[in-house]
Structure formats: C-alpha cells, structure tokens
Design a protein around this motif. Structure first.
Motif, PDB file in Angstrom:
ATOM      1  N   VAL A   1       0.835  -1.202   0.000  1.00 10.39           N
ATOM      2  CA  VAL A   1       0.000   0.000   0.000  1.00 10.39           C
ATOM      3  C   VAL A   1       0.870   1.253   0.000  1.00 10.39           C
ATOM      4  O   VAL A   1       0.666   2.173  -0.796  1.00 10.39           O
ATOM      5  CB  VAL A   1      -0.957   0.003   1.214  1.00 10.39           C
ATOM      6  CG1 VAL A   1      -1.574   1.380   1.423  1.00 10.39           C
ATOM      7  CG2 VAL A   1      -2.035  -1.057   1.045  1.00 10.39           C
ATOM      8  N   GLU A   2       1.836   1.294   0.890  1.00  9.66           N
ATOM      9  CA  GLU A   2       2.682   2.488   0.990  1.00  9.66           C
ATOM     10  C   GLU A   2       3.423   2.752  -0.315  1.00  9.66           C
ATOM     11  O   GLU A   2       3.477   3.900  -0.788  1.00  9.66           O
ATOM     12  CB  GLU A   2       3.678   2.348   2.137  1.00  9.66           C
ATOM     13  CG  GLU A   2       4.449   3.619   2.373  1.00  9.66           C
ATOM     14  CD  GLU A   2       5.238   3.597   3.671  1.00  9.66           C
ATOM     15  OE1 GLU A   2       6.013   4.540   3.859  1.00  9.66           O
ATOM     16  OE2 GLU A   2       5.084   2.673   4.486  1.00  9.66           O
ATOM     17  N   ARG A   3       3.975   1.715  -0.926  1.00 10.13           N
ATOM     18  CA  ARG A   3       4.719   1.905  -2.171  1.00 10.13           C
ATOM     19  C   ARG A   3       3.817   2.379  -3.303  1.00 10.13           C
ATOM     20  O   ARG A   3       4.206   3.231  -4.108  1.00 10.13           O
ATOM     21  CB  ARG A   3       5.425   0.609  -2.563  1.00 10.13           C
ATOM     22  CG  ARG A   3       6.595   0.288  -1.666  1.00 10.13           C
ATOM     23  CD  ARG A   3       7.306  -0.957  -2.113  1.00 10.13           C
ATOM     24  NE  ARG A   3       8.233  -1.416  -1.099  1.00 10.13           N
ATOM     25  CZ  ARG A   3       9.277  -2.176  -1.356  1.00 10.13           C
ATOM     26  NH1 ARG A   3       9.523  -2.571  -2.588  1.00 10.13           N
ATOM     27  NH2 ARG A   3      10.075  -2.565  -0.381  1.00 10.13           N
ATOM     28  N   VAL A   4       2.612   1.835  -3.363  1.00 12.38           N
ATOM     29  CA  VAL A   4       1.682   2.231  -4.426  1.00 12.38           C
ATOM     30  C   VAL A   4       1.240   3.680  -4.245  1.00 12.38           C
ATOM     31  O   VAL A   4       1.236   4.464  -5.203  1.00 12.38           O
ATOM     32  CB  VAL A   4       0.475   1.269  -4.485  1.00 12.38           C
ATOM     33  CG1 VAL A   4      -0.635   1.816  -5.366  1.00 12.38           C
ATOM     34  CG2 VAL A   4       0.918  -0.097  -4.982  1.00 12.38           C
ATOM     35  N   VAL A   5       0.883   4.051  -3.035  1.00  8.76           N
ATOM     36  CA  VAL A   5       0.472   5.433  -2.768  1.00  8.76           C
ATOM     37  C   VAL A   5       1.613   6.387  -3.111  1.00  8.76           C
ATOM     38  O   VAL A   5       1.411   7.401  -3.794  1.00  8.76           O
ATOM     39  CB  VAL A   5       0.014   5.609  -1.304  1.00  8.76           C
ATOM     40  CG1 VAL A   5      -0.110   7.093  -0.945  1.00  8.76           C
ATOM     41  CG2 VAL A   5      -1.305   4.884  -1.067  1.00  8.76           C
TER      42      VAL A   5
END
Length: 195
Positions: free
Chosen positions: A81-85
């Motif tokens: 999630v963090e990488r995609v955001v």
C-alpha cells in the motif's frame, strides 16, 4: 521518435501558457519547430493530439504504480500500500501544473476512456502484487484493488484541485496510506464478498 516527443512537449507548453481554448495545432507546430503538415502526419486534429498527451501522462502514472507493485511483490500488505500510494503521488505531483491542465481538458477529449485504460493497468498490477502478500488474502476478482486505485486517484485529484499546498500533499500521503491499509485490512478480515 524525436519529432513526436517535441510535439508532445510543445502541446504541454502551449496548453500551460495559453490554455486549452487557445491551443491550436498551428501554435503547437510553431513551438515544436515543425510544420503543421508534419504535425498532421501524427495527429489529424487538436483532440487527437491532446488525447495522446493525456495518454502519455497517465501512462507514466500507471508505469510508476506498476513498478512499485513489482518491487513490492512478496512484501506485507502495508508495504505494498505504501509503495503504491507513494508511486502514484510522486508521478502526479512531479508536474502538478500538467496534471491540473489535463484534468481540465479531459472531458473535451474523451479522457474518461484514456483514464479507464490507465487505471485498469494500475488495478491489475496492484491485484497481482496483493496476491503475493503473505498477510493478505485477496478475494477472487479485483474489486478491492479497483476501489483502492479509485480512492487514490479521486483523492489526489481533489487535493490538486484544492491547491495542493505542501501541507495538503503531506496529509494526503499519510491519509491515503492509512485509508488504504484500513480498507484492505477490513476486506481481508471479513472476507468481503465482491460483486
């Protein structure tokens, strides 16, 4: 192809300087240093040119999300999630002026179809990455991935249209990560049925 790249960049420069209503193929050709005839070899009209510019911009965003998803395979759901955001926001915020200008013209050039294709690439990449997360079980279908990408895209646009101050962008990053993690945790824990 250098000529096509020059035309794309010229279209962006004219769009930013003069706005969509004053953008003409003649102005773009002059800015690119090519003849109008050369421009027409690639794009039959202003709408086709602007559609290509939008497609390239959104393609860069989708490519950034895809690269983030690939680098996060096998990681925990929260890391994905963090990488995609981060990837999505970095791509959209790199040139906020272009993002905003393209939002304004999207309705005139059937931008919805272009955006759908780009978002679907991001959804597919996210779905594939989430399937490798050891702490997350994605239900069949890609609805959860589609919801997450939709939430990121919509929230980003709202913040850009509200002025995107540095504080707003920092808050957006934090809140999107929190929102997406909580949403996916809820989907995973309750085995939310997908239509």
């Amino acid at each position: 192809m250098a000529t096509v790249d020059a035309v794309h960049e010229a279209a962006i420069q004219v769009l930013l300087r003069d706005g969509a209503e004053r953008l003409t193929t003649t102005r773009v050709a002059e800015r690119a240093g090519v003849s109008v005839g050369t421009l027409y070899q690639y794009y039959p009209n202003k709408q086709a040119l602007l559609c290509a510019v939008l497609e390239i911009h959104l393609g860069k965003v989708a490519d950034a999300v895809t690269a983030a998803c690939e680098s996060a395979r096998g990681k925990a759901m929260s890391d994905i999630v963090e990488r995609v955001v981060e990837a999505y926001l970095d791509a959209k915020m790199a040139r906020r002026d272009i993002s905003m200008a393209l939002y304004r013209i999207a309705a005139e050039i059937d931008g919805a179809a272009v955006a759908r294709r780009s978002l679907q690439k991001s959804v597919k990449s996210l779905e594939q990455s989430l399937r490798t997360a050891p702490d997350f079980a994605l239900s069949p279908g890609n609805f959860a991935a589609q919801m997450m990408i939709g939430a990121i895209a919509g929230s980003t646009r709202a913040v850009l249209e509200a002025g995107a101050s540095p504080a707003m962008v920092r808050n957006l990053r934090h809140h999107l990560v929190l929102m997406c993690r909580c949403y996916l945790a809820a989907v995973g824990s309750c085995g939310a049925a997908q239509p």
